[in-house]
Design an enzyme around this catalytic site. Structure first.
Site, PDB file in Angstrom:
ATOM      1  N   CYS A 131      59.000 -42.381  52.356  1.00 21.08           N
ATOM      2  CA  CYS A 131      57.914 -41.335  53.608  1.00 21.08           C
ATOM      3  C   CYS A 131      58.682 -40.851  54.800  1.00 21.08           C
ATOM      4  CB  CYS A 131      56.670 -41.914  53.724  1.00 21.08           C
ATOM      5  SG  CYS A 131      57.093 -44.256  55.181  1.00 21.08           S
ATOM      6  N   HIS A 243      54.105 -40.922  61.112  1.00 22.30           N
ATOM      7  CA  HIS A 243      55.444 -41.798  61.467  1.00 22.30           C
ATOM      8  C   HIS A 243      56.573 -39.938  62.519  1.00 22.30           C
ATOM      9  CE1 HIS A 243      55.359 -44.531  58.419  1.00 22.30           C
ATOM     10  NE2 HIS A 243      56.298 -44.466  57.700  1.00 22.30           N
TER      11      HIS A 243
END
EC number: 1.2.1.11
Length: 340
Positions: A131, A243
């Site tokens: 990710c 994130h």
């Protein structure tokens, strides 16, 4: 033309997000199956906001024959056992685990960055990147094309959802415990995550780095360019979803802040929000549920000849996992149409 699609690991965070995105993007479906471990067999789960409910089937007994694409969000263990079975049955596997990412005959694909890699598929398996890597290379690719990147220094601020539902529960439970004075339990993380940051994601390697940091380096080399030097520090932060990354880039050639901003504004998958004022940037809370990789804080690094700094934020359950997998499936469909 529609496709027969299987979502494996459909009851987990990423699996549910895959179903949402298939619905949102109106992926052409002739049939859709949801599969998980035998513990979830018979459970009903929603297909996005369509109002349709799907019954979970057991992976142990599922026959992949006649299915076109399997989106795997089941972790490396189940993937190792069942992905080869699906591939052998003629079903193309798009895998979100780390199992196949560095296999030389398995493409590692971010559609905005290396779409042609899907044509090199040999085993009916395509890997989805980590990710944190996915959002970074989306931002780096157009800048690399413009001025050739020499070196990247990245520090990540990764949400707990990257570690699964149990990690999200731990953050919630610890936060509540702090407010009411209850004992704080660490089960998923090595240290308290509530009101804290942990500079440790995945296991430690012999050189002192963590496997998450190694993944960012190795995957960037495979997806984008093996000549780019990359160093990473990966940190878990008390954020549920989204994130963030602070990225320092050194280029071979000159690239001004204004040129970089213009390039990124026009780049696929990128959204620039970069005002030099209070609130003129994107934070994880604002990216949740969105498709884009958001770029802010673009500025000159005066310590090197050709350097820039930027701030990069994305929904890790989407671009970092489920969205990228569905985009690969869409890319496969376009490539098939082109052949036809």
């Amino acid at each position: 033309m529609g496709y027969r699609v299987v979502v494996v690991g459909a009851t987990g965070n990423v699996g549910r997000e895959m179903l949402n995105i298939l619905s949102e993007r109106e992926f052409p479906l002739d049939a859709l199956a949801v599969v998980a471990s035998s513990r979830s067999q018979g459970r009903m789960i929603d297909f996005g906001d369509t109002g349709e409910e799907l019954k979970v089937q057991s992976i142990e007994h599922f026959d992949f024959t006649g299915w076109d694409i399997a989106l795997f969000a089941a972790g490396s263990g189940p993937t190792k056992e069942y992905a080869p079975r699906a591939a052998k049955a003629g079903c193309i596997v798009i895998d979100n685990s780390s199992l196949y990412r560095m296999e030389p005959d398995v493409p590692l694909v971010v559609p905005e960055v290396n779409p042609d890699a899907v044509t090199k598929m040999k085993r009916n398996i395509i890997a989805n990147p980590n990710c944190s890597t996915a959002q970074m290379v989306v931002a780096l690719k157009p800048l690399h094309d413009a001025a050739t990147i020499k070196r990247v220094v990245v520090s990540t601020y990764q949400s707990v959802s990257g570690a699964g539902k149990e990690a999200m529960d731990e953050l919630f439970n610890q936060t509540r415990a702090i407010f009411v004075g209850d004992p704080k339990e660490n089960e998923v993380f090595t240290k308290q995550i509530a009101f804290n940051v942990i500079p440790h994601i995945d296991k430690f390697l012999e050189d002192g780095s963590t496997k998450e940091e190694w993944k960012m380096i190795a995957e960037t080399h495979k997806i984008l360019d093996p000549d780019i030097e990359v160093t990473a520090t990966c940190v878990r932060v008390p954020v549920f979803v989204g994130h963030s990354e602070s990225i320092n880039i050194e280029f071979e050639n000159e690239l001004s802040v204004e040129e970089a901003r213009k390039i990124l504004r026009e780049a696929p998958g990128c959204m620039v929000v970069d005002k030099r004022e209070d609130g003129g940037y994107v934070t994880p809370v604002e990216c949740v549920g969105e498709y884009a990789t958001y770029i802010s804080r673009i500025r000159k690094d005066p310590t090197v000849k050709h350097g820039l700094n930027l701030w990069c934020v994305s929904d890790n359950l989407r671009k970092g996992a489920a969205l990228n997998a569905v985009q690969i499936a869409e890319l496969l469909g376009r490539k098939q149409l082109q052949k036809g």
